[in-house]
Design a protein around this motif. Structure first.
Motif, PDB file in Angstrom:
ATOM      1  N   LEU A 141      83.636 -33.196 -35.045  1.00  0.00           N
ATOM      2  CA  LEU A 141      84.985 -32.769 -35.416  1.00  0.00           C
ATOM      3  C   LEU A 141      85.899 -32.678 -34.195  1.00  0.00           C
ATOM      4  N   LEU A 142      85.383 -32.137 -33.101  1.00  0.00           N
ATOM      5  CA  LEU A 142      86.187 -32.034 -31.886  1.00  0.00           C
ATOM      6  C   LEU A 142      86.493 -33.410 -31.301  1.00  0.00           C
ATOM      7  N   VAL A 143      85.531 -34.313 -31.360  1.00  0.00           N
ATOM      8  CA  VAL A 143      85.786 -35.682 -30.891  1.00  0.00           C
ATOM      9  C   VAL A 143      86.872 -36.315 -31.743  1.00  0.00           C
ATOM     10  N   GLU A 144      86.790 -36.125 -33.045  1.00  0.00           N
ATOM     11  CA  GLU A 144      87.776 -36.711 -33.955  1.00  0.00           C
ATOM     12  C   GLU A 144      89.170 -36.132 -33.733  1.00  0.00           C
ATOM     13  N   ILE A 145      89.269 -34.809 -33.610  1.00  0.00           N
ATOM     14  CA  ILE A 145      90.590 -34.168 -33.550  1.00  0.00           C
ATOM     15  C   ILE A 145      91.116 -34.083 -32.119  1.00  0.00           C
ATOM     16  N   GLU A 146      90.403 -33.369 -31.260  1.00  0.00           N
ATOM     17  CA  GLU A 146      90.915 -33.185 -29.888  1.00  0.00           C
ATOM     18  C   GLU A 146      90.790 -34.457 -29.062  1.00  0.00           C
ATOM     19  N   GLY A 147      89.667 -35.158 -29.242  1.00  0.00           N
ATOM     20  CA  GLY A 147      89.453 -36.387 -28.485  1.00  0.00           C
ATOM     21  C   GLY A 147      90.092 -37.605 -29.113  1.00  0.00           C
ATOM     22  N   GLN A 148      90.773 -37.423 -30.248  1.00  0.00           N
ATOM     23  CA  GLN A 148      91.476 -38.493 -30.945  1.00  0.00           C
ATOM     24  C   GLN A 148      90.580 -39.692 -31.234  1.00  0.00           C
ATOM     25  N   GLY A 149      89.299 -39.383 -31.549  1.00  0.00           N
ATOM     26  CA  GLY A 149      88.364 -40.433 -31.919  1.00  0.00           C
ATOM     27  C   GLY A 149      87.722 -41.173 -30.762  1.00  0.00           C
ATOM     28  N   ASN A 150      88.047 -40.806 -29.530  1.00  0.00           N
ATOM     29  CA  ASN A 150      87.483 -41.461 -28.349  1.00  0.00           C
ATOM     30  C   ASN A 150      86.044 -40.977 -28.150  1.00  0.00           C
ATOM     31  N   ALA A 151      85.074 -41.875 -28.348  1.00  0.00           N
ATOM     32  CA  ALA A 151      83.659 -41.516 -28.253  1.00  0.00           C
ATOM     33  C   ALA A 151      83.285 -40.964 -26.878  1.00  0.00           C
ATOM     34  N   ASP A 152      83.978 -41.371 -25.827  1.00  0.00           N
ATOM     35  CA  ASP A 152      83.694 -40.865 -24.474  1.00  0.00           C
ATOM     36  C   ASP A 152      83.993 -39.371 -24.342  1.00  0.00           C
ATOM     37  N   PHE A 153      84.850 -38.847 -25.227  1.00  0.00           N
ATOM     38  CA  PHE A 153      85.209 -37.431 -25.189  1.00  0.00           C
ATOM     39  C   PHE A 153      84.003 -36.541 -25.504  1.00  0.00           C
ATOM     40  N   ARG A 154      83.024 -37.083 -26.240  1.00  0.00           N
ATOM     41  CA  ARG A 154      81.831 -36.335 -26.657  1.00  0.00           C
ATOM     42  C   ARG A 154      81.137 -35.641 -25.483  1.00  0.00           C
ATOM     43  N   ARG A 155      81.072 -36.283 -24.338  1.00  0.00           N
ATOM     44  CA  ARG A 155      80.357 -35.696 -23.191  1.00  0.00           C
ATOM     45  C   ARG A 155      81.084 -34.487 -22.605  1.00  0.00           C
ATOM     46  N   ASN A 156      82.298 -34.224 -23.076  1.00  0.00           N
ATOM     47  CA  ASN A 156      83.063 -33.071 -22.606  1.00  0.00           C
ATOM     48  C   ASN A 156      83.032 -31.884 -23.562  1.00  0.00           C
ATOM     49  N   VAL A 157      82.346 -32.045 -24.686  1.00  0.00           N
ATOM     50  CA  VAL A 157      82.345 -31.013 -25.725  1.00  0.00           C
ATOM     51  C   VAL A 157      81.116 -30.113 -25.574  1.00  0.00           C
TER      52      VAL A 157
END
Length: 87
Positions: free
Chosen positions: A28-44
């Motif tokens: 959910l955080l990748v989808e909303i805060e990361g705007q769907g950017n899969a690379d954002f996952r490593r920051n959650v």
């Protein structure tokens, strides 16, 4: 970099439920805060914090391990919920 802490009473979630919760909150955080950017996952960061039932109160009632087991079922040594017997 989001940090999410989920507080719950110990004994309500089994290992599979915790994994599902961690995965879905991350998604959910990748989808909303990361705007769907899969690379954002490593920051959650997502953390489940469990406290003893005696540390909680709902409507002035403190749950006990017996109440939790009677409501949600027992968690086995493997961390997974034991299926309750049907009456």
């Amino acid at each position: 970099m989001p940090y999410v802490t989920i507080s719950t009473v110990r004994g309500i979630l089994d290992a599979a439920q915790k994994k599902a919760l961690l995965d879905r909150v991350t998604d959910l955080l990748v989808e909303i805060e990361g705007q769907g950017n899969a690379d954002f996952r490593r920051n959650v960061w997502v953390r489940i914090e469990e406290q003893d039932p005696s540390h909680w109160s709902l409507g002035g009632m403190q749950p006990t391990a017996e109440i939790i087991a009677g409501t949600f079922g027992t968690i086995g040594a493997d961390g997974l919920r034991i299926a309750r017997q049907k009456a």
